[in-house]
Design a protein around this motif. Structure first.
Motif, PDB file in Angstrom:
ATOM      1  N   CYS A  14       0.849  -1.184   0.000  1.00 54.15           N
ATOM      2  CA  CYS A  14       0.000   0.000   0.000  1.00 54.15           C
ATOM      3  C   CYS A  14       0.890   1.241   0.000  1.00 54.15           C
ATOM      4  N   THR A  15       0.392   2.324  -0.570  1.00 53.40           N
ATOM      5  CA  THR A  15       1.165   3.561  -0.618  1.00 53.40           C
ATOM      6  C   THR A  15       1.109   4.284   0.717  1.00 53.40           C
ATOM      7  N   THR A  18      -1.802   4.897   3.754  1.00 51.96           N
ATOM      8  CA  THR A  18      -2.840   3.887   3.664  1.00 51.96           C
ATOM      9  C   THR A  18      -2.566   2.749   4.637  1.00 51.96           C
ATOM     10  N   ARG A  20      -3.125  -1.521   5.272  1.00 53.62           N
ATOM     11  CA  ARG A  20      -3.411  -2.823   4.684  1.00 53.62           C
ATOM     12  C   ARG A  20      -4.410  -3.498   5.618  1.00 53.62           C
ATOM     13  N   CYS A  35      -6.294  -2.579   0.487  1.00 54.13           N
ATOM     14  CA  CYS A  35      -5.729  -1.358   1.055  1.00 54.13           C
ATOM     15  C   CYS A  35      -6.866  -0.390   1.371  1.00 54.13           C
ATOM     16  N   ASP A  37      -7.352   3.608   2.030  1.00 58.79           N
ATOM     17  CA  ASP A  37      -6.699   4.909   1.918  1.00 58.79           C
ATOM     18  C   ASP A  37      -7.222   5.838   3.015  1.00 58.79           C
ATOM     19  N   GLN A  39      -6.580   9.120   3.541  1.00 54.02           N
ATOM     20  CA  GLN A  39      -7.011  10.434   3.071  1.00 54.02           C
ATOM     21  C   GLN A  39      -8.356  10.354   2.362  1.00 54.02           C
ATOM     22  N   GLU A  40      -8.538   9.353   1.548  1.00 59.80           N
ATOM     23  CA  GLU A  40      -9.779   9.199   0.787  1.00 59.80           C
ATOM     24  C   GLU A  40     -10.981   8.996   1.708  1.00 59.80           C
ATOM     25  N   ASN A  41     -10.767   8.308   2.821  1.00 60.64           N
ATOM     26  CA  ASN A  41     -11.861   8.015   3.751  1.00 60.64           C
ATOM     27  C   ASN A  41     -11.898   8.953   4.945  1.00 60.64           C
ATOM     28  N   SER A  73       2.925   2.850   6.735  1.00 57.33           N
ATOM     29  CA  SER A  73       3.779   4.028   6.623  1.00 57.33           C
ATOM     30  C   SER A  73       5.218   3.620   6.896  1.00 57.33           C
TER      31      SER A  73
END
Length: 87
Positions: A14-15, A18, A20, A35, A37, A39-41, A73
Motif C-alpha cells: 500500500c502507498t 494507507t 493494509r 488497502c 486509503d 485520506q480518501e476516507n 507508513s
C-alpha cells in the motif's frame, strides 16, 4: 495422495497514508486483503480506521471474522487486530 498448495497472488504494498487490511476466517484462513486509503476516507489515525472498518464491513451470519489492520507508513509499523462477531 499429495495436495498442491494454492499459490496466493501477492498483493502490492500500500502507498504512504494507507492501511493494509486482512480479513481472516475463524480458522485463521486469509479470506481477503485490500488497502484502505486514509485520506480518501477521512481517517486521522488507526483508531479512526478501526472504527470505520467496524461500521462498514458487512456482519457475518455464522462465524466471527478477524480483521488485521496494518499501518504501512515507512516510519510507523502499527498493527491492530480485532474480531467482528456474527449478528
Amino acid at each position: 495422495m499429495r495436495f498442491k498448495p494454492k499459490r496466493r497472488r501477492q498483493e502490492p504494498a500500500c502507498t504512504t497514508g494507507t492501511y493494509r487490511v486482512q480479513l481472516y476466517s475463524r480458522r485463521a484462513l486469509l479470506i481477503r486483503e485490500f488497502c484502505l486509503d486514509a485520506q480518501e476516507n477521512g481517517l486521522k489515525n488507526m483508531e479512526a480506521a478501526e472504527e470505520h472498518l467496524r461500521q462498514t464491513l458487512p456482519p457475518t451470519d455464522s462465524s466471527s471474522l478477524t480483521v488485521a489492520l496494518i499501518d504501512e507508513s515507512p516510519d510507523r509499523h502499527n498493527y491492530v487486530q480485532f474480531d467482528i462477531e456474527p449478528t
